[in-house]
Write an enzyme that holds these catalytic residues in place. Structure first.
Site, PDB file in Angstrom:
ATOM      1  N   ASP A   9       1.003  -1.356   0.063  1.00 25.81           N
ATOM      2  CA  ASP A   9       0.308  -0.516   0.248  1.00 25.81           C
ATOM      3  C   ASP A   9       1.178   1.101   0.007  1.00 25.81           C
ATOM      4  OD1 ASP A   9       1.088   0.209   3.027  1.00 25.81           O
ATOM      5  OD2 ASP A   9      -0.880   0.175   3.538  1.00 25.81           O
ATOM      6  N   HIS A  10       0.586   2.555   0.329  1.00 25.99           N
ATOM      7  CA  HIS A  10       1.146   3.505   0.229  1.00 25.99           C
ATOM      8  C   HIS A  10       2.572   4.054   1.138  1.00 25.99           C
ATOM      9  CE1 HIS A  10      -2.489   4.156   3.105  1.00 25.99           C
ATOM     10  NE2 HIS A  10      -1.567   5.186   3.605  1.00 25.99           N
ATOM     11  N   CYS A  66       2.585  -3.546   4.130  1.00 15.76           N
ATOM     12  CA  CYS A  66       1.790  -2.394   4.412  1.00 15.76           C
ATOM     13  C   CYS A  66       2.903  -1.387   6.031  1.00 15.76           C
ATOM     14  CB  CYS A  66       0.586  -2.426   4.978  1.00 15.76           C
ATOM     15  SG  CYS A  66      -0.224  -3.834   5.640  1.00 15.76           S
ATOM     16  N   GLY A  67       1.874  -0.356   6.387  1.00 13.64           N
ATOM     17  CA  GLY A  67       2.458  -0.276   7.401  1.00 13.64           C
ATOM     18  C   GLY A  67       3.305  -0.920   8.251  1.00 13.64           C
ATOM     19  N   THR A  68       2.216  -2.199   8.887  1.00 15.61           N
ATOM     20  CA  THR A  68       2.544  -2.694  10.258  1.00 15.61           C
ATOM     21  C   THR A  68       2.474  -4.312   9.452  1.00 15.61           C
ATOM     22  OG1 THR A  68      -0.067  -3.376  10.000  1.00 15.61           O
ATOM     23  CG2 THR A  68       0.900  -1.271  11.671  1.00 15.61           C
ATOM     24  N   GLY A  69       2.046  -4.446   8.463  1.00 14.14           N
ATOM     25  CA  GLY A  69       2.142  -6.031   8.063  1.00 14.14           C
ATOM     26  C   GLY A  69       0.996  -7.095   8.245  1.00 14.14           C
ATOM     27  N   GLY A  71      -2.754  -5.759   8.398  1.00 14.46           N
ATOM     28  CA  GLY A  71      -4.183  -5.471   7.024  1.00 14.46           C
ATOM     29  C   GLY A  71      -3.899  -6.465   5.721  1.00 14.46           C
ATOM     30  N   HIS A  99       8.292 -24.957   7.995  1.00 11.89           N
ATOM     31  CA  HIS A  99       7.458 -25.398   8.924  1.00 11.89           C
ATOM     32  C   HIS A  99       5.707 -25.040   8.259  1.00 11.89           C
ATOM     33  CE1 HIS A  99       9.237 -26.383  12.288  1.00 11.89           C
ATOM     34  NE2 HIS A  99      10.033 -26.498  11.618  1.00 11.89           N
ATOM     35  N   ARG A 110       6.923  -0.185   8.720  1.00  9.90           N
ATOM     36  CA  ARG A 110       6.754   1.323   9.554  1.00  9.90           C
ATOM     37  C   ARG A 110       7.497   0.398  11.174  1.00  9.90           C
ATOM     38  NH1 ARG A 110       1.148   3.474   8.237  1.00  9.90           N
ATOM     39  NH2 ARG A 110       1.523   4.833   6.785  1.00  9.90           N
ATOM     40  N   HIS A 134       4.864 -31.626   8.879  1.00 15.49           N
ATOM     41  CA  HIS A 134       4.135 -30.273   8.583  1.00 15.49           C
ATOM     42  C   HIS A 134       3.223 -30.392   7.375  1.00 15.49           C
ATOM     43  CE1 HIS A 134       6.898 -28.781  11.509  1.00 15.49           C
ATOM     44  NE2 HIS A 134       8.043 -28.931  10.963  1.00 15.49           N
TER      45      HIS A 134
HETATM   46  C1  RB5 Z   1      -1.792   2.833   6.475  1.00 13.40           C
HETATM   47  O1  RB5 Z   1      -1.868   4.031   6.820  1.00 13.40           O
HETATM   48  C2  RB5 Z   1      -2.182   1.458   7.269  1.00 13.40           C
HETATM   49  O2  RB5 Z   1      -3.059   1.611   7.831  1.00 13.40           O
HETATM   50  C3  RB5 Z   1      -1.835   0.797   6.610  1.00 13.40           C
HETATM   51  O3  RB5 Z   1      -0.507   0.671   6.287  1.00 13.40           O
HETATM   52  C4  RB5 Z   1      -1.667  -0.892   7.886  1.00 13.40           C
HETATM   53  O4  RB5 Z   1      -0.927  -0.485   7.998  1.00 13.40           O
HETATM   54  C5  RB5 Z   1      -3.084  -1.660   7.184  1.00 13.40           C
HETATM   55  O5  RB5 Z   1      -3.061  -3.004   8.203  1.00 13.40           O
END
Ligand code: RB5
Length: 150
Positions: A9-10, A66-69, A71, A99, A110, A134
């Site tokens: 994503d962005h 993504c930001g956290t991985g 979503g 596994h 992030r 496994h």
């Molecule tokens: C975007 O701001 C953020 O929500 C997305 O990158 C991700 O971290 C979602 O899980």
């Protein structure tokens, strides 16, 4: 050498070129499914594109960022045949191949720095599924819908 599809994503877009160049420098093939600008996008759209590509192209792998991985991994795992693993270090990136036979590596731009990203890419791309005990567990992931035992 392995074939990868990558999408973000962005938030993940910020490290996508770094990942593409790193995997190419190691001799892997990597196909960039976007996005192609830093404009805000919805991670499920890009998770779906990468997940469908990996499932359709037998033997290929995916990278989703993504930001956290979180979503993007939740979304990818909605596609049958995908085993998308949210990883944070080389250990988790390697053991999920060993596994879980993970076919998509997910991480958060992030959450981890560039050095950790390199170590995860090395571990994920060089590790193989161990099969054996496994195999049945992975088969259960593929074959069943988990329901609550109420
Ligand atoms: C975007 O701001 C953020 O929500 C997305 O990158 C991700 O971290 C979602 O899980």
């Amino acid at each position: 050498m392995k074939k990868f599809y990558i999408a973000t994503d962005h938030a993940g877009f910020e490290v996508k070129d770094f990942v593409v160049e790193y995997l190419r420098s190691k001799g892997h093939e990597i196909i960039d499914l976007g996005p192609h600008s830093s404009e805000r996008v919805d991670y499920p759209d890009f998770a779906k594109a990468c997940a469908n590509a990996v499932v359709s192209d037998k033997g290929s792998f995916g990278i989703l960022i993504c930001g956290t991985g979180i979503g993007i991994s939740i979304a990818a795992n909605k596609i049958a045949g995908v085993r998308a693993a949210l990883c944070h270090d080389a250990y988790t990136a390697g053991i999920t191949r060993n596994h879980n036979d993970a076919n998509i590596l997910c991480f958060g731009s992030r959450v981890v720095g560039l050095g950790v990203i390199e170590s995860m890419l090395d571990a994920f791309s060089s590790s193989e599924f161990e099969g054996g005990r496994h195999s049945d567990r992975v088969a259960k992931i593929e074959s069943c819908s988990f329901g609550a035992d109420l």
